[in-house]
Design an enzyme around this catalytic site. Structure first.
Site, short mmCIF file in Angstrom:
data_model
loop_
_atom_site.label_atom_id
_atom_site.label_comp_id
_atom_site.label_asym_id
_atom_site.label_seq_id
_atom_site.Cartn_x
_atom_site.Cartn_y
_atom_site.Cartn_z
N LYS A 24 0.84 -1.21 0.00
CA LYS A 24 0.00 0.00 0.00
C LYS A 24 0.87 1.25 0.00
O LYS A 24 0.59 2.21 -0.72
CB LYS A 24 -0.88 -0.03 1.26
CG LYS A 24 -1.44 1.31 1.67
CD LYS A 24 -2.31 1.19 2.90
CE LYS A 24 -1.62 1.48 4.21
NZ LYS A 24 -1.26 2.88 4.46
N ASN A 25 1.91 1.25 0.85
CA ASN A 25 2.68 2.48 1.04
C ASN A 25 3.67 2.74 -0.10
O ASN A 25 4.38 3.74 -0.07
CB ASN A 25 3.38 2.47 2.41
CG ASN A 25 2.34 2.60 3.52
OD1 ASN A 25 1.17 2.90 3.26
ND2 ASN A 25 2.76 2.35 4.75
N ARG A 95 -3.26 9.96 3.91
CA ARG A 95 -2.09 10.84 3.79
C ARG A 95 -1.83 11.29 2.36
O ARG A 95 -0.87 12.01 2.11
CB ARG A 95 -0.85 10.12 4.33
CG ARG A 95 -0.94 9.75 5.79
CD ARG A 95 -1.04 10.93 6.70
NE ARG A 95 0.26 11.55 6.98
CZ ARG A 95 0.39 12.67 7.66
NH1 ARG A 95 -0.66 13.32 8.10
NH2 ARG A 95 1.59 13.16 7.88
N CYS A 119 -4.42 7.55 9.92
CA CYS A 119 -4.97 6.73 10.99
C CYS A 119 -4.72 7.43 12.32
O CYS A 119 -3.75 8.19 12.46
CB CYS A 119 -4.29 5.36 11.01
SG CYS A 119 -4.87 4.27 9.71
N ASP A 309 5.14 -0.08 11.95
CA ASP A 309 3.96 -0.84 11.51
C ASP A 309 4.08 -2.34 11.82
O ASP A 309 3.11 -3.09 11.63
CB ASP A 309 3.74 -0.66 10.00
CG ASP A 309 3.40 0.79 9.64
OD1 ASP A 309 2.69 1.43 10.42
OD2 ASP A 309 3.85 1.26 8.59
N VAL A 331 8.48 6.31 16.76
CA VAL A 331 8.04 7.02 15.53
C VAL A 331 6.76 7.79 15.77
O VAL A 331 6.64 8.96 15.40
CB VAL A 331 7.89 6.03 14.35
CG1 VAL A 331 7.42 6.76 13.09
CG2 VAL A 331 9.20 5.30 14.09
N1 EPU Z 1 5.99 14.21 11.09
C1 EPU Z 1 5.98 15.53 11.47
N2 EPU Z 1 5.73 16.47 10.50
C2 EPU Z 1 5.50 16.14 9.20
C3 EPU Z 1 5.52 14.78 8.82
C4 EPU Z 1 5.77 13.82 9.80
O1 EPU Z 1 6.19 15.85 12.64
O2 EPU Z 1 5.27 17.05 8.39
C5 EPU Z 1 6.21 13.17 12.13
C6 EPU Z 1 4.96 12.32 12.35
O3 EPU Z 1 4.06 12.94 13.23
C7 EPU Z 1 5.52 11.03 12.89
C8 EPU Z 1 6.87 10.93 12.18
O4 EPU Z 1 7.18 12.23 11.68
O5 EPU Z 1 5.73 11.15 14.27
C9 EPU Z 1 6.93 9.95 11.06
O6 EPU Z 1 5.88 10.20 10.14
P1 EPU Z 1 6.04 9.91 8.59
O7 EPU Z 1 5.89 11.20 7.85
O8 EPU Z 1 7.25 9.10 8.37
O9 EPU Z 1 4.77 9.03 8.34
P2 EPU Z 1 3.79 9.06 7.11
O10 EPU Z 1 4.50 9.33 5.86
O11 EPU Z 1 2.61 9.89 7.46
C10 EPU Z 1 4.07 6.56 6.47
C11 EPU Z 1 3.17 5.38 6.38
C12 EPU Z 1 2.81 4.89 7.76
C13 EPU Z 1 4.09 4.50 8.48
C14 EPU Z 1 5.03 5.72 8.52
C15 EPU Z 1 6.37 5.42 9.15
C16 EPU Z 1 1.95 5.87 4.38
C17 EPU Z 1 0.66 6.22 3.74
N3 EPU Z 1 1.95 5.77 5.70
O12 EPU Z 1 3.32 7.56 7.12
O13 EPU Z 1 2.03 3.72 7.60
O14 EPU Z 1 3.78 4.11 9.79
O15 EPU Z 1 5.25 6.20 7.17
O16 EPU Z 1 6.99 4.40 8.47
O17 EPU Z 1 2.95 5.64 3.71
C18 EPU Z 1 0.06 2.51 7.69
O18 EPU Z 1 0.43 2.03 6.61
O19 EPU Z 1 -0.94 2.14 8.30
C19 EPU Z 1 0.84 3.59 8.25
C20 EPU Z 1 0.45 4.30 9.30
#
Ligand code: EPU
Length: 438
Positions: A24-25, A95, A119, A309, A331
């Site tokens: 998915k990601n 996202r 989520c 995850d 994280v």
């Molecule tokens: N963060 C910030 N500011 C930002 C962006 C992120 O503070 O502008 C913080 C977040 O709050 C978090 C950390 O950085 O504490 C990491 O967030 P990240 O941006 O890496 O997460 P994401 O891109 O929103 C993706 C996956 C998540 C997975 C994370 C970490 C997708 C759609 N989602 O989220 O997957 O847990 O990376 O690997 O790619 C899932 O698949 O269910 C899921 C939650």
């Protein structure tokens, strides 16, 4: 129509074969990347899951033409892009909208993106994405309904150091950088396998991206990107969940469609708990219980660390391990709410706000419930309990916990699970897992 409930009868070892879908990601990010090409892109091994359908709707609202072909093939024609306004996704949370900001800016000169979270596992801010877009020269206004961005002329290359190796913000920087004028340097990037696949795909589209040591990306902007054909890698989160289920129940599960190297830092802790791994082919892994399960101390981290995850399915496994296990989540600040459901099934868990581990953690001293203690082994049992799914990764962990628990468990809010795991009941037919839709 999407199923609303699952009923799981548990208490037996779960064995058999199952195929992991495309990740998915990666798939959803590859779909966004396809919009950068003034042409057609074919995504192979695209998973039929809720989040991909949501992304199809968002892309279609922008004017892209999307067609499902045979064998999980998704064709995206981005030549017809016309609307810079991204609607609020049906699920209310996802996202992808923020990732469309840079892409629509390049293609249409402006982007209107709604404010949506993901989520419910923490605050999920987008400040890094917005800072990055501004560094590339976008003008962004924060309106009550979201972010309105525009560019005057072409976006300009920049030098930006991400405050944290965020997956999404790294992807935003890639989308922004590939068509910007000049060479950008992005430091402290995320290097998850899905991001490496995205870099490879963008390069196959004509981009000039290099990953240097020390989490640094050098992106030389080009004038145009071309459509490509690209295959999604298998979902390493789903694969790890079946691994944990096999070891937890004392069964044996072969997971197909997964590249073992994407599980590199899962295998160590899995083996340490007592799990066993046998590589059966280039994309097939057999998981089982090699020895009596014992407790472990675990800390989640960005890649190459133990993925956040993976922690929910792993927590289910740890309920069966002798001794006191600890998970320090570094994280997300709030990703243990699901433990209440495990406790309702008989697990012994406790959540702590201080750091129970040594990884340098952003949540130290900030009162977030981000460390968990799990005491095992405990026999899980359900006398007709109903568990409501809080988020999609926890959702599959609930299915696992229900499979472990003697008795029958009803799982509700199943569409949340199916955002990430498609056709679960149909695919689980090859497993000795008693799960049905209700
Ligand atoms: N963060 C910030 N500011 C930002 C962006 C992120 O503070 O502008 C913080 C977040 O709050 C978090 C950390 O950085 O504490 C990491 O967030 P990240 O941006 O890496 O997460 P994401 O891109 O929103 C993706 C996956 C998540 C997975 C994370 C970490 C997708 C759609 N989602 O989220 O997957 O847990 O990376 O690997 O790619 C899932 O698949 O269910 C899921 C939650």
């Amino acid at each position: 129509m999407s199923k609303q409930r699952y009923v799981v009868h548990g208490g037996q070892p779960v064995s058999g074969r199952i195929r992991s879908l495309g990740a998915k990601n990666f798939a959803t990010k590859a779909m966004v990347a396809a919009l950068l090409a003034d042409g057609q892109t074919r995504l192979l091994n695209a998973p039929r899951i809720g989040d991909v359908e949501i992304t199809c709707d968002l892309l279609a609202a922008a004017g892209a033409r999307i067609t499902w072909g045979p064998d999980s093939e998704l064709e995206i024609d981005a030549t017809t892009l016309a609307s810079a306004r991204v609607p609020v996704p049906d699920s209310g949370s996802n996202r992808i909208p923020i990732l469309l900001l840079g892409v629509l800016l390049h293609r249409l000169g402006e982007a209107h993106v709604p404010v949506v979270s993901g989520c419910n596992i923490g605050a999920r801010p987008v400040d890094f994405h917005l800072t990055a877009a501004r560094m590339f020269g976008a003008e962004i206004e924060v309106a009550p309904d979201g972010y309105r961005a525009r560019r005057r002329g072409r976006l300009q290359a920049c030098h930006y150091r991400l405050p944290y190796p965020s997956v999404g913000a790294t992807e935003s920087c890639l989308y922004l950088g590939v068509l910007a004028r000049g060479t950008s340097i992005i430091e402290n990037v995320a290097i998850e396998p899905e991001i490496m696949a995205l870099v490879t795909m963008l390069n196959a589209m004509g981009a000039r991206i290099q990953l240097l040591p020390n989490r640094e990306l050098v992106i030389e902007g080009v004038d145009k990107l071309y459509g490509t054909t690209f295959e999604a890698l298998g979902d390493r989160i789903e694969a790890a969940s079946w691994a944990a289920l096999a070891a937890a129940t004392g069964g044996e599960i072969v997971v197909e469609g997964i590249d073992p190297s994407t599980l590199i830092n899962f295998f160590g802790p899995f083996n340490a708990v007592g799990g066993g791994v046998a590589i059966e082919g280039p994309r097939a892994i057999r998981f089982f219980r090699r020895q009596a399960l014992r407790s472990i101390v675990l800390e989640t981290d960005v890649f190459p660390g133990f993925a956040t995850d993976w922690q929910q399915p792993f927590a289910v496994l740890l309920t069966q391990a002798s001794g006191i296990s600890i998970i320090h989540e570094t994280v997300y600040e709030r990703r243990f709410d699901y433990l209440d459901a495990l406790s309702a099934l008989g697990a012994r868990t406790q959540i702590e706000t201080h750091c129970l581990g040594s990884v340098d953690c952003r949540f130290r001293g900030r009162d977030h419930p981000h460390s968990a203690i799990i005491q095992g082994p405990t026999a899980l049992r359900s006398d007709g309990l109903t568990l409501d799914v809080p988020d999609l990764r926890a959702g599959l962990a609930y299915v696992m916990a229900a499979a472990l628990a003697k008795g029958s468990t009803t799982i509700t809010s199943v569409p949340k699970i199916e955002r990430g795991y498609g056709d679960l009941i149909e695919r689980a037919a090859g497993l000795s897992l008693s799960i049905s839709a209700a």
